[in-house]
Write a protein that holds these residues in place. Sequence first.
Motif, PDB file in Angstrom:
ATOM      1  N   ASP A  34      29.833  36.164  26.842  1.00 49.96           N
ATOM      2  CA  ASP A  34      30.826  35.818  27.721  1.00 49.96           C
ATOM      3  C   ASP A  34      32.547  36.262  26.659  1.00 49.96           C
ATOM      4  N   ASP A  35      32.217  35.307  25.574  1.00 52.34           N
ATOM      5  CA  ASP A  35      33.861  35.749  24.991  1.00 52.34           C
ATOM      6  C   ASP A  35      34.402  36.963  25.491  1.00 52.34           C
ATOM      7  N   LEU A  36      33.624  38.136  25.483  1.00 54.44           N
ATOM      8  CA  LEU A  36      33.784  39.749  25.533  1.00 54.44           C
ATOM      9  C   LEU A  36      34.311  39.885  27.067  1.00 54.44           C
ATOM     10  N   LEU A  37      33.268  39.118  27.620  1.00 57.37           N
ATOM     11  CA  LEU A  37      33.910  39.140  29.233  1.00 57.37           C
ATOM     12  C   LEU A  37      34.837  38.711  30.284  1.00 57.37           C
ATOM     13  N   ASP A  38      34.818  37.181  29.389  1.00 54.16           N
ATOM     14  CA  ASP A  38      36.327  36.666  29.187  1.00 54.16           C
ATOM     15  C   ASP A  38      37.982  37.554  29.120  1.00 54.16           C
ATOM     16  N   ASP A  59      31.487  40.516  37.888  1.00 51.32           N
ATOM     17  CA  ASP A  59      30.764  39.415  38.232  1.00 51.32           C
ATOM     18  C   ASP A  59      29.631  40.964  38.446  1.00 51.32           C
ATOM     19  N   SER A  60      30.051  41.955  38.688  1.00 50.50           N
ATOM     20  CA  SER A  60      28.985  43.062  38.734  1.00 50.50           C
ATOM     21  C   SER A  60      28.701  43.604  37.062  1.00 50.50           C
ATOM     22  N   LEU A  61      29.888  43.348  36.373  1.00 45.83           N
ATOM     23  CA  LEU A  61      29.917  44.188  35.419  1.00 45.83           C
ATOM     24  C   LEU A  61      28.030  43.019  34.308  1.00 45.83           C
ATOM     25  N   ARG A  62      28.445  42.204  34.439  1.00 49.15           N
ATOM     26  CA  ARG A  62      27.508  40.935  34.245  1.00 49.15           C
ATOM     27  C   ARG A  62      26.353  41.391  34.315  1.00 49.15           C
ATOM     28  N   THR A  63      25.978  41.782  36.125  1.00 48.19           N
ATOM     29  CA  THR A  63      24.436  42.009  36.301  1.00 48.19           C
ATOM     30  C   THR A  63      24.160  42.656  35.562  1.00 48.19           C
ATOM     31  N   ILE A  83      31.789  51.233  37.260  1.00 53.45           N
ATOM     32  CA  ILE A  83      32.422  50.379  38.534  1.00 53.45           C
ATOM     33  C   ILE A  83      33.751  50.574  38.977  1.00 53.45           C
ATOM     34  N   ILE A  84      34.280  50.923  37.990  1.00 58.35           N
ATOM     35  CA  ILE A  84      35.490  51.109  38.855  1.00 58.35           C
ATOM     36  C   ILE A  84      35.949  52.235  39.293  1.00 58.35           C
ATOM     37  N   CYS A  85      35.030  53.361  39.091  1.00 60.23           N
ATOM     38  CA  CYS A  85      34.737  54.736  39.613  1.00 60.23           C
ATOM     39  C   CYS A  85      34.212  55.182  41.160  1.00 60.23           C
ATOM     40  N   ASP A  86      33.202  53.671  40.898  1.00 61.57           N
ATOM     41  CA  ASP A  86      32.565  53.123  42.761  1.00 61.57           C
ATOM     42  C   ASP A  86      33.259  53.128  43.645  1.00 61.57           C
ATOM     43  N   ILE A  87      34.472  51.199  43.213  1.00 56.87           N
ATOM     44  CA  ILE A  87      35.772  50.999  43.440  1.00 56.87           C
ATOM     45  C   ILE A  87      36.825  52.486  44.377  1.00 56.87           C
TER      46      ILE A  87
END
Length: 127
Positions: A34-38, A59-63, A83-87
């Motif tokens: 979680d620290d990395l994601l924060d 959220d997508s990354l966590r999933t 994820i960013i490319c998809d967006i």
Amino acid sequence: MGFFDKLKNGLAKTKENLIGKIDRMLAGFGVVDDDLLDELEEILITSDFGVETTEYIIDSLRTEIKAEKLSKPDDVKKKLQEIICDILTQGKLSGIDTDAVPCVISVIGVNGVGKTTSIGKLANIYK
């Protein structure tokens, strides 16, 4: 130097700034937690991704981390890129329809890379 050369250079600065921050942050983590994601969330928000987009990405990354059991920071970086490319590739990529009213053009980049200058030049072209 032409308009597109300047735009390309500006985008290179954006890429170096954002990717550099992410690479340095990931180098400091041996595990995915979680620290990395924060930390990643803070980088995205301070890079002007916006709160809503950043929340969607995290959220997508966590999933994906849970689903694919990602345990290495490098794997997280690859998934983040996907994820960013998809967006960025959602929707039609058929160009800008300037006949539509209103016509909205989104300009993305970190601070100091020439977004405002580029917007002014685009406005001059389309006026």
